[in-house]
Design an enzyme around this catalytic site. Structure first.
Site, PDB file in Angstrom:
ATOM      1  N   GLU A   8      62.731  -6.183  29.921  1.00  0.00           N
ATOM      2  CA  GLU A   8      61.588  -7.107  29.975  1.00  0.00           C
ATOM      3  C   GLU A   8      60.908  -7.254  28.627  1.00  0.00           C
ATOM      4  O   GLU A   8      60.486  -8.340  28.243  1.00  0.00           O
ATOM      5  CB  GLU A   8      60.564  -6.608  30.999  1.00  0.00           C
ATOM      6  CG  GLU A   8      61.043  -6.687  32.426  1.00  0.00           C
ATOM      7  CD  GLU A   8      60.020  -6.114  33.386  1.00  0.00           C
ATOM      8  OE1 GLU A   8      58.834  -6.417  33.234  1.00  0.00           O
ATOM      9  OE2 GLU A   8      60.419  -5.346  34.283  1.00  0.00           O
ATOM     10  N   ASP A  81      62.015  -3.069  34.525  1.00  0.00           N
ATOM     11  CA  ASP A  81      61.176  -1.934  34.951  1.00  0.00           C
ATOM     12  C   ASP A  81      61.575  -1.404  36.330  1.00  0.00           C
ATOM     13  O   ASP A  81      62.008  -2.176  37.207  1.00  0.00           O
ATOM     14  CB  ASP A  81      59.706  -2.346  34.980  1.00  0.00           C
ATOM     15  CG  ASP A  81      59.098  -2.394  33.579  1.00  0.00           C
ATOM     16  OD1 ASP A  81      59.772  -1.961  32.631  1.00  0.00           O
ATOM     17  OD2 ASP A  81      57.954  -2.862  33.439  1.00  0.00           O
ATOM     18  N   ASP A  83      60.402  -0.852  39.273  1.00  0.00           N
ATOM     19  CA  ASP A  83      59.481  -1.090  40.374  1.00  0.00           C
ATOM     20  C   ASP A  83      59.847  -2.401  41.042  1.00  0.00           C
ATOM     21  O   ASP A  83      60.823  -3.053  40.681  1.00  0.00           O
ATOM     22  CB  ASP A  83      58.025  -1.092  39.881  1.00  0.00           C
ATOM     23  CG  ASP A  83      57.767  -2.122  38.781  1.00  0.00           C
ATOM     24  OD1 ASP A  83      58.635  -2.998  38.568  1.00  0.00           O
ATOM     25  OD2 ASP A  83      56.710  -2.049  38.138  1.00  0.00           O
ATOM     26  N   GLU A  85      58.447  -5.332  40.942  1.00  0.00           N
ATOM     27  CA  GLU A  85      58.386  -6.464  40.028  1.00  0.00           C
ATOM     28  C   GLU A  85      59.641  -6.498  39.149  1.00  0.00           C
ATOM     29  O   GLU A  85      60.244  -7.551  38.931  1.00  0.00           O
ATOM     30  CB  GLU A  85      57.131  -6.362  39.161  1.00  0.00           C
ATOM     31  CG  GLU A  85      56.681  -7.673  38.551  1.00  0.00           C
ATOM     32  CD  GLU A  85      55.933  -8.549  39.532  1.00  0.00           C
ATOM     33  OE1 GLU A  85      55.811  -9.753  39.253  1.00  0.00           O
ATOM     34  OE2 GLU A  85      55.495  -8.043  40.578  1.00  0.00           O
ATOM     35  N   TYR A 299      57.181   6.423  33.054  1.00  0.00           N
ATOM     36  CA  TYR A 299      56.724   5.143  33.603  1.00  0.00           C
ATOM     37  C   TYR A 299      55.309   5.261  34.150  1.00  0.00           C
ATOM     38  O   TYR A 299      54.975   6.223  34.844  1.00  0.00           O
ATOM     39  CB  TYR A 299      57.680   4.673  34.693  1.00  0.00           C
ATOM     40  CG  TYR A 299      57.460   3.243  35.093  1.00  0.00           C
ATOM     41  CD1 TYR A 299      57.533   2.227  34.153  1.00  0.00           C
ATOM     42  CD2 TYR A 299      57.162   2.900  36.410  1.00  0.00           C
ATOM     43  CE1 TYR A 299      57.334   0.904  34.506  1.00  0.00           C
ATOM     44  CE2 TYR A 299      56.967   1.579  36.779  1.00  0.00           C
ATOM     45  CZ  TYR A 299      57.045   0.591  35.819  1.00  0.00           C
ATOM     46  OH  TYR A 299      56.831  -0.726  36.171  1.00  0.00           O
ATOM     47  N   ARG A 301      53.408   3.217  36.120  1.00  0.00           N
ATOM     48  CA  ARG A 301      52.964   2.656  37.408  1.00  0.00           C
ATOM     49  C   ARG A 301      53.565   3.523  38.511  1.00  0.00           C
ATOM     50  O   ARG A 301      54.701   3.319  38.938  1.00  0.00           O
ATOM     51  CB  ARG A 301      53.395   1.197  37.548  1.00  0.00           C
ATOM     52  CG  ARG A 301      52.696   0.281  36.552  1.00  0.00           C
ATOM     53  CD  ARG A 301      53.026  -1.183  36.772  1.00  0.00           C
ATOM     54  NE  ARG A 301      52.314  -2.012  35.807  1.00  0.00           N
ATOM     55  CZ  ARG A 301      52.812  -2.405  34.632  1.00  0.00           C
ATOM     56  NH1 ARG A 301      54.030  -2.025  34.286  1.00  0.00           N
ATOM     57  NH2 ARG A 301      52.106  -3.155  33.813  1.00  0.00           N
ATOM     58  N   HIS A 345      58.571   7.245  41.464  1.00  0.00           N
ATOM     59  CA  HIS A 345      58.695   7.734  40.092  1.00  0.00           C
ATOM     60  C   HIS A 345      57.913   9.027  39.933  1.00  0.00           C
ATOM     61  O   HIS A 345      57.060   9.365  40.735  1.00  0.00           O
ATOM     62  CB  HIS A 345      58.153   6.697  39.102  1.00  0.00           C
ATOM     63  CG  HIS A 345      58.655   5.320  39.358  1.00  0.00           C
ATOM     64  ND1 HIS A 345      59.967   4.968  39.165  1.00  0.00           N
ATOM     65  CD2 HIS A 345      58.025   4.213  39.814  1.00  0.00           C
ATOM     66  CE1 HIS A 345      60.126   3.699  39.488  1.00  0.00           C
ATOM     67  NE2 HIS A 345      58.974   3.212  39.892  1.00  0.00           N
TER      68      HIS A 345
END
Length: 698
Positions: A8, A81, A83, A85, A299, A301, A345
């Site tokens: 990303e 990433d 997750d 998203e 990570y 989030r 995570h």
């Protein structure tokens, strides 16, 4: 041909390219490449909530470039990433680039280090469509709520307003707190506070009146308080009981997203978005002297407290070397993750626990360093031994009255040698140390006061306490906390007053209307349950279309009823009156919002059409003409500084003026932030002075 790896972020791509080396070409999609159209609903509700995705404006050239690179590559690996998203971005890339979703070409990195990248590349998998569908369901759900309710708000209040599933529930929390503050009835009460010592000239310690006779002390007015003072006149104070004990304080766990945002707000004064920006940079990789580009944290989030055994081992070894074996617990400490957490995570931790903040300080910006230091200290402290305190509580008799005093001394500092969690303003603790005393000892009364108090209303939310409440109530998820708070501030439903958050008149009126017409959208419990249903889509327990349909059936009926009742005049948002007097008609001007932000307008419109800019004075003088420097806003809302004598003087600058003047020419100095902290510089022609703020000089 090389293997194409798509991530990303350009910064992250650069770091990963270094680890993968030849045979790989790592590029960035720079976030999403497709989304629902901005000007249309973009969802076919009648046909299974089918979304219509379009290329994001401005991404056409990048998409063509990615297509060409994919066509020329041996294979394509998607490393967005780890997750929902990120999974959705990979899915969109597969659709656009023609990549087979059934092949194992999806990899994830929990940390951007050589080890983390190698582990990820060794474990390619198929795309997780449950994660993709959970993200699609959230996006479609939010689009339906926003696009269906917003026109209703335009008709009833004013054009340009928006509603949102998570945003509206969050604004409702802030409005509810403000209503509780207004409804609060303050009550008077009094306390009797003594200052005592073991010897006439010994160190004083505080004690509070606890009971009178057999009843707990409750003094409601000055008369009752002074009656107690009169009763205590000349009465000896004697130690009736001494209770000694040991208290063991365990360290707080390593950060998850919400606790990191809260602690950065308390200790660093960072807004949630500022925290996440710095965390993203630390995760993606920064140039560290002697090591090149390296990701410094895992990570960011996450809602899990789990940490890897390798990280625990390295952190434990660091503690043993730096502080000694006595600073390690008898057995490794394991923190329990909440049952509602996704646990996808690890907790947020340094990727290399042995890499101290001081070792990387010169390679980081001020924000990156402060946040890395916070994350590193929190993680290392979480592996350390408990703090041990010797506690003491005294019962002190004075006639019919009983006073109590408590305190502690630190027997072993444990983890507190490195880190202690910050406290919100409402939190307080009495830590006075008490002298060695025994039962029957007579104390010297040094001071005795009756103090008036009033019960206090609940405190307004700060950004930290609002995020904490959102997490506790299940509103949103780690990836949405910062965005939601930023959105309600940007849309002027909520505003800052110092560190506190308070609803604007617009926020209150919109919330009251939402409560009346769309109660489920602002209901905290309903919003939390919806989040759990989306989580179950991700785990494969729920079908995403069925989840959307179950929500929409009730929502459509509510919307139809609201639109049927839509009549009467618009609801007027009351203007906020300022202290500025209109120089044409003498009325007090009011604050209005326009295309370029807030401004002052005369309430006598249309008879008086006088308007003024809201001027924020800085107290600094223009280095060019000596006029006052004021803060202004650009068309995009960014703050800059310019001379109040504009257009005669066109001096402007992005950097904030300081209160210090140049030691060479006496003109205003301006602040500039860099990797080594804040510095000052002079803009006077021919001067060129640079220096350090006085408060930072040693």
């Amino acid at each position: 041909m090389a293997t194409l790896v798509i991530m990303e972020s350009p910064a992250k791509a650069k770091t990963v390219q270094k680890y993968l080396g030849q045979g790989y070409q790592v590029v960035a999609s720079i976030g999403h490449i497709r989304d629902l159209p901005k000007t249309l609903l973009g969802v076919d509700i009648e046909n299974g909530f089918r979304p219509r995705y379009v290329d994001i404006p401005g991404k056409s050239a990048l998409i063509r470039q990615l297509k060409g690179m994919a066509a020329e590559s041996d294979s394509v690996i998607l490393a967005t990433d780890p997750d929902r998203e990120g999974e959705a971005i990979s899915w969109h890339l597969m659709q656009v680039l023609g990549v087979d979703p059934k092949k194992c070409n999806r990899v994830t990195f929990n940390e951007i280090t050589k080890t983390g990248v190698a582990q990820g590349m060794r474990a390619p998998r198929e795309l997780d469509m449950n994660m993709v569908n959970a993200q699609q369901a959230r996006r479609i759900l939010d689009r339906i709520v926003g696009y269906k309710i917003s026109p209703f708000l335009w008709k009833k209040i004013r054009a340009g307003l928006s509603a949102g599933r998570v945003q509206s529930a969050t604004v409702n929390l802030v409005v509810e707190r403000e209503e509780a503050i207004r409804a609060f009835q303050s009550e008077e009460y009094w306390t009797i506070d003594a200052k005592l010592s073991a010897a006439p000239k010994g160190k004083m310690f505080p004690a509070k009146l606890y009971s009178i006779g057999r009843n707990k002390a409750k003094l409601e007015n000055e008369e009752q308080a002074h009656a107690v003072l009169a009763e205590l006149d000349g009465v000896p104070f004697t130690v009736q009981a001494v209770k000694r004990g040991v208290r063991r304080l365990a360290p707080t766990p390593p950060f998850i997203t919400s606790t990191m945002q809260q602690e950065a707000s308390r200790k660093l004064g960072f807004a949630a978005r500022r925290t996440m920006k710095a965390a993203q940079e630390l995760y993606e990789g920064v140039e560290v002297k002697g090591q090149g580009a390296v990701g410094l944290i895992t990570y960011m989030r996450t809602d899990s407290l789990r940490i890897s055994e390798d990280a625990r081992r390295e952190g434990t070894e660091f503690i043993k070397i730096r502080y000694g074996a006595k600073y390690l617990p008898e057995k490794p400490r394991v923190f329990k993750t909440k049952n509602t957490a996704q646990d996808a995570h690890e907790a947020i931790r340094p990727t290399m626990p042995s890499l101290t903040p001081d070792e990387v300080k010169d390679s980081l910006t001020a924000d990156q360093y402060k946040l890395y230091k916070l994350i590193w200290e929190r993680f290392i402290a979480s592996l350390m031994a408990n703090c041990v305190q010797d506690t003491c509580q005294l019962d002190i008799a004075a006639g019919r009255c009983l006073f109590k005093a408590s305190g502690y001394t630190v027997a072993f500092d444990g983890f507190t040698v490195l880190y202690e969690e910050g406290k919100d303003d409402s939190e307080d603790e009495d830590n006075a140390a008490l002298p060695p005393l025994d039962e029957g000892d007579t104390l010297t009364l040094r001071k005795l006061d009756a103090n008036q108090h009033f019960t206090q209303p609940p405190a307004r939310y700060t950004e930290a306490t609002l995020i904490k409440t959102m997490e506790e109530n299940g509103i949103g998820r780690p990836s949405t906390f910062a965005t939601t708070v930023g959105t309600i501030l940007a849309r002027e439903y909520v505003e800052r007053e110092g560190k506190s958050l308070k609803p604007t008149p617009l926020g209150e009126i919109t919330t009251h209307l939402m409560r009346e017409k769309f109660p489920e959208v602002v209901d905290v419990e309903f919003t939390a349950n919806m989040e759990q249903e989306l989580d179950e889509v991700e785990t494969g327990k729920n079908d995403w279309v069925s989840t959307l349909d179950a929500f929409y059936q009730g929502f459509a009926k509510t919307l139809a009823a609201a639109e049927q009742e839509l009549n009467g005049e618009k609801i007027k948002v009351p203007d906020v009156e300022s202290d500025v007097v209109c120089d044409r008609c003498g009325r007090k001007m009011v604050v209005k919002s326009g295309r370029y932000g807030k401004f002052l307008a005369c309430p006598g419109y249309p008879d008086c059409k006088n308007t003024k800019r809201i001027v924020e004075e800085t107290g600094a003088l223009c280095p060019r003409c000596g006029g006052m420097i004021v803060a202004k806003r650009s068309g995009r809302g960014r703050k800059f500084y310019g001379c109040s004598n504009y257009p005669k003087c066109d001096f402007v600058v992005w950097n904030e003026p300081s209160s210090e003047v140049c030691p060479r020419c006496g003109r205003t100095l301006f602040k500039k932030k860099g990797k080594n902290g804040e510095s000052l510089y002079c803009l006077s022609e021919g001067c060129g002075y640079t220096g350090t703020p006085q408060k930072e000089k040693k």
